[in-house]
Design a protein around this motif. Structure first.
Motif, PDB file in Angstrom:
ATOM      1  N   ARG A  31       0.834  -1.212   0.000  1.00  0.00           N
ATOM      2  CA  ARG A  31       0.000   0.000   0.000  1.00  0.00           C
ATOM      3  C   ARG A  31       0.863   1.253   0.000  1.00  0.00           C
ATOM      4  O   ARG A  31       0.619   2.199  -0.753  1.00  0.00           O
ATOM      5  CB  ARG A  31      -0.898   0.006   1.238  1.00  0.00           C
ATOM      6  CG  ARG A  31      -2.088  -0.915   1.172  1.00  0.00           C
ATOM      7  CD  ARG A  31      -2.805  -0.915   2.508  1.00  0.00           C
ATOM      8  NE  ARG A  31      -3.948  -1.804   2.518  1.00  0.00           N
ATOM      9  CZ  ARG A  31      -4.495  -2.312   3.608  1.00  0.00           C
ATOM     10  NH1 ARG A  31      -3.961  -2.026   4.802  1.00  0.00           N
ATOM     11  NH2 ARG A  31      -5.550  -3.099   3.546  1.00  0.00           N
ATOM     12  N   THR A  32       1.862   1.272   0.859  1.00  0.00           N
ATOM     13  CA  THR A  32       2.724   2.450   0.970  1.00  0.00           C
ATOM     14  C   THR A  32       3.485   2.701  -0.324  1.00  0.00           C
ATOM     15  O   THR A  32       3.579   3.843  -0.792  1.00  0.00           O
ATOM     16  CB  THR A  32       3.703   2.277   2.140  1.00  0.00           C
ATOM     17  OG1 THR A  32       2.963   2.082   3.353  1.00  0.00           O
ATOM     18  CG2 THR A  32       4.604   3.494   2.280  1.00  0.00           C
ATOM     19  N   LEU A  50       2.634   1.798  -3.335  1.00  0.00           N
ATOM     20  CA  LEU A  50       1.682   2.270  -4.344  1.00  0.00           C
ATOM     21  C   LEU A  50       1.347   3.742  -4.124  1.00  0.00           C
ATOM     22  O   LEU A  50       1.318   4.539  -5.074  1.00  0.00           O
ATOM     23  CB  LEU A  50       0.401   1.435  -4.309  1.00  0.00           C
ATOM     24  CG  LEU A  50       0.474   0.034  -4.920  1.00  0.00           C
ATOM     25  CD1 LEU A  50      -0.752  -0.777  -4.540  1.00  0.00           C
ATOM     26  CD2 LEU A  50       0.610   0.103  -6.444  1.00  0.00           C
ATOM     27  N   GLU A  51       1.114   4.124  -2.881  1.00  0.00           N
ATOM     28  CA  GLU A  51       0.791   5.522  -2.565  1.00  0.00           C
ATOM     29  C   GLU A  51       1.949   6.456  -2.913  1.00  0.00           C
ATOM     30  O   GLU A  51       1.736   7.579  -3.370  1.00  0.00           O
ATOM     31  CB  GLU A  51       0.437   5.657  -1.076  1.00  0.00           C
ATOM     32  CG  GLU A  51      -0.889   5.016  -0.706  1.00  0.00           C
ATOM     33  CD  GLU A  51      -1.075   4.861   0.802  1.00  0.00           C
ATOM     34  OE1 GLU A  51      -0.146   5.278   1.557  1.00  0.00           O
ATOM     35  OE2 GLU A  51      -2.111   4.326   1.223  1.00  0.00           O
ATOM     36  N   ARG A  52       3.176   6.001  -2.705  1.00  0.00           N
ATOM     37  CA  ARG A  52       4.351   6.824  -3.008  1.00  0.00           C
ATOM     38  C   ARG A  52       4.653   6.880  -4.506  1.00  0.00           C
ATOM     39  O   ARG A  52       5.459   7.696  -4.952  1.00  0.00           O
ATOM     40  CB  ARG A  52       5.578   6.252  -2.287  1.00  0.00           C
ATOM     41  CG  ARG A  52       5.551   6.377  -0.777  1.00  0.00           C
ATOM     42  CD  ARG A  52       6.757   5.645  -0.174  1.00  0.00           C
ATOM     43  NE  ARG A  52       6.796   5.750   1.285  1.00  0.00           N
ATOM     44  CZ  ARG A  52       7.660   5.084   2.061  1.00  0.00           C
ATOM     45  NH1 ARG A  52       8.551   4.266   1.500  1.00  0.00           N
ATOM     46  NH2 ARG A  52       7.629   5.232   3.373  1.00  0.00           N
ATOM     47  N   GLY A  53       4.038   5.983  -5.262  1.00  0.00           N
ATOM     48  CA  GLY A  53       4.353   5.903  -6.678  1.00  0.00           C
ATOM     49  C   GLY A  53       5.619   5.123  -6.975  1.00  0.00           C
ATOM     50  O   GLY A  53       6.110   5.127  -8.114  1.00  0.00           O
ATOM     51  N   THR A  54       6.140   4.431  -5.963  1.00  0.00           N
ATOM     52  CA  THR A  54       7.350   3.625  -6.140  1.00  0.00           C
ATOM     53  C   THR A  54       7.062   2.421  -7.025  1.00  0.00           C
ATOM     54  O   THR A  54       7.917   1.995  -7.817  1.00  0.00           O
ATOM     55  CB  THR A  54       7.891   3.162  -4.775  1.00  0.00           C
ATOM     56  OG1 THR A  54       8.082   4.301  -3.937  1.00  0.00           O
ATOM     57  CG2 THR A  54       9.207   2.410  -4.924  1.00  0.00           C
ATOM     58  N   ARG A 106       3.657   0.434  -9.388  1.00  0.00           N
ATOM     59  CA  ARG A 106       2.401   0.732 -10.075  1.00  0.00           C
ATOM     60  C   ARG A 106       1.656  -0.572 -10.340  1.00  0.00           C
ATOM     61  O   ARG A 106       2.294  -1.650 -10.463  1.00  0.00           O
ATOM     62  CB  ARG A 106       2.673   1.467 -11.384  1.00  0.00           C
ATOM     63  CG  ARG A 106       3.470   0.658 -12.375  1.00  0.00           C
ATOM     64  CD  ARG A 106       3.917   1.433 -13.589  1.00  0.00           C
ATOM     65  NE  ARG A 106       4.601   0.559 -14.549  1.00  0.00           N
ATOM     66  CZ  ARG A 106       5.846   0.176 -14.445  1.00  0.00           C
ATOM     67  NH1 ARG A 106       6.587   0.570 -13.404  1.00  0.00           N
ATOM     68  NH2 ARG A 106       6.382  -0.618 -15.362  1.00  0.00           N
ATOM     69  N   TYR A 114      -4.008  -6.250  -5.082  1.00  0.00           N
ATOM     70  CA  TYR A 114      -3.751  -4.941  -5.678  1.00  0.00           C
ATOM     71  C   TYR A 114      -3.372  -4.980  -7.161  1.00  0.00           C
ATOM     72  O   TYR A 114      -2.924  -3.979  -7.710  1.00  0.00           O
ATOM     73  CB  TYR A 114      -2.667  -4.217  -4.876  1.00  0.00           C
ATOM     74  CG  TYR A 114      -3.161  -3.782  -3.520  1.00  0.00           C
ATOM     75  CD1 TYR A 114      -4.106  -2.750  -3.397  1.00  0.00           C
ATOM     76  CD2 TYR A 114      -2.727  -4.412  -2.359  1.00  0.00           C
ATOM     77  CE1 TYR A 114      -4.584  -2.364  -2.165  1.00  0.00           C
ATOM     78  CE2 TYR A 114      -3.203  -4.019  -1.118  1.00  0.00           C
ATOM     79  CZ  TYR A 114      -4.133  -2.999  -1.030  1.00  0.00           C
ATOM     80  OH  TYR A 114      -4.609  -2.615   0.204  1.00  0.00           O
TER      81      TYR A 114
END
Length: 348
Positions: free
Chosen positions: A50-51, A53-57, A59, A83
């Protein structure tokens, strides 16, 4: 007529990971409670994915790769399933056919290391294989469960669960050290809220993590409890005490847990149960929380089928030491006192 308590409202989960991540709290004694998981590392995998994905690290659609001896592999595969990510596992030689089948049905591709009695070699082979994959497929993301602190984040939710489920007051967490993220993530979060928490780490002999690599235990299953290579996610200064437990003592704890409490749990849980029994008898104040990271299915042949050989936990005691020079099987205990680790001796 005796009134019955109203039934609790049922929860319908949107994904299996929501059902699996939360443990059951089971009382083992007046001041001992077990947090019994089916697979604890769901917290780590979900929190990390989740983290990232949220950071855009990472996709959606990307392939995540990591090395694992078992339960993190399954947790990561389930997180990827949730996900919309692809998953590639470089599996230890210790991963059994049941675990591998689950991974493959979930859509993960699996590279499994050849049979080896040398777990140091097994771990090094896995790291080398991951590096080969990254060189051949630059778009893969290496999760680095042993080194990336992002795996601590998911255990904040577990800290919420512990805060809500256990009474206020002193708390002693007894857990296998492993990668360091589960015990460290839980305790860091609890201490950050002002709770008084002691952390007791459990290690096998042969692990470099707390300096027992000079000792061998031919029967030891190091995977998931200790390590033959350095893990950056082990934050040594979080630990108040360390217990080194050999295979036969961990087996005694696991068989004793099933015999006394009908709880079928893994070898690391058995070792933690043994340690908590001794510690809770000496320190009666507060609550001792035993972390039961997974079930006992991986250990049926090595541990539970041999239950008649199991030692009686009631007769077992550790050797209490003040220096790693005095470390010796089958069970040693040392006050670590939240010191940092230089690789030779704990430092202030």
């Amino acid at each position: 007529m005796t009134a019955t308590a109203p039934a609790a409202a049922a929860t319908v989960h949107e994904h299996i990971t929501d059902a699996l991540k939360t443990p059951s709290l089971i009382r083992l004694g007046d001041n001992v409670v077990l947090a019994r998981f089916e697979t604890m590392k769901v917290y780590a995998a979900l929190g990390a994915v989740r983290t990232l994905l949220e950071r855009g690290t990472i996709r959606p659609g990307q392939t995540l790769v990591d090395s694992s001896s078992g339960i993190y592999a399954l947790a990561l595969a389930m997180a990827c399933h949730r996900y919309g990510l692809r998953c590639h596992i470089v599996a230890s030689t210790t991963v059994d056919s049941s675990m591998r089948a689950q991974l493959e049905v979930l859509g993960a591709t699996v590279d499994q290391m050849p049979p080896s009695q040398d777990l140091r070699l097994d771990q090094r082979r896995r790291v080398e294989r991951v590096r080969q994959l990254l060189e051949a497929h630059p778009g893969m993301h290496w999760m680095r469960q042993y080194h990336d602190g992002v795996h601590y984040l998911g255990y904040r939710e577990f800290a919420d669960f512990v805060t809500d489920g256990l009474p206020d007051g002193p708390l002693t967490v007894v857990a296998a050290v492993g990668t360091g993220a589960s015990s460290g993530g839980l305790v860091e979060s609890l201490r950050g809220r002002g709770r008084e928490v002691r952390l007791l780490g459990v290690q096998p002999f042969g692990s470099v993590t707390f300096g027992s690599d000079g000792h061998s235990d031919p029967d030891a299953i190091i995977a998931g409890i200790g390590s033959a290579i350095w893990f950056d996610n082990v934050r040594h200064h979080l630990y108040d005490s360390v217990h080194w437990v050999d295979f036969r003592h961990a087996m005694a704890g696991a068989v004793g847990l099933l015999r006394e409490h009908a709880v079928f749990a893994g070898l690391s849980t058995g070792a933690a149960h043994l340690v908590a029994g001794w510690e809770s008898a000496r320190h009666r104040e507060g609550t001792h929380l035993v972390i039961g990271a997974d079930t006992g299915h991986r250990y049926v042949e090595r541990v539970f089928a041999r239950h008649r050989e199991a030692l009686d936990p009631a007769g077992l005691r550790p050797k209490e030491i003040t220096s790693l020079d005095d470390l010796a099987p089958p069970w040693s205990a040392m006050e670590w006192a939240r010191r940092r680790w230089s690789g030779q001796e704990p430092v202030e």
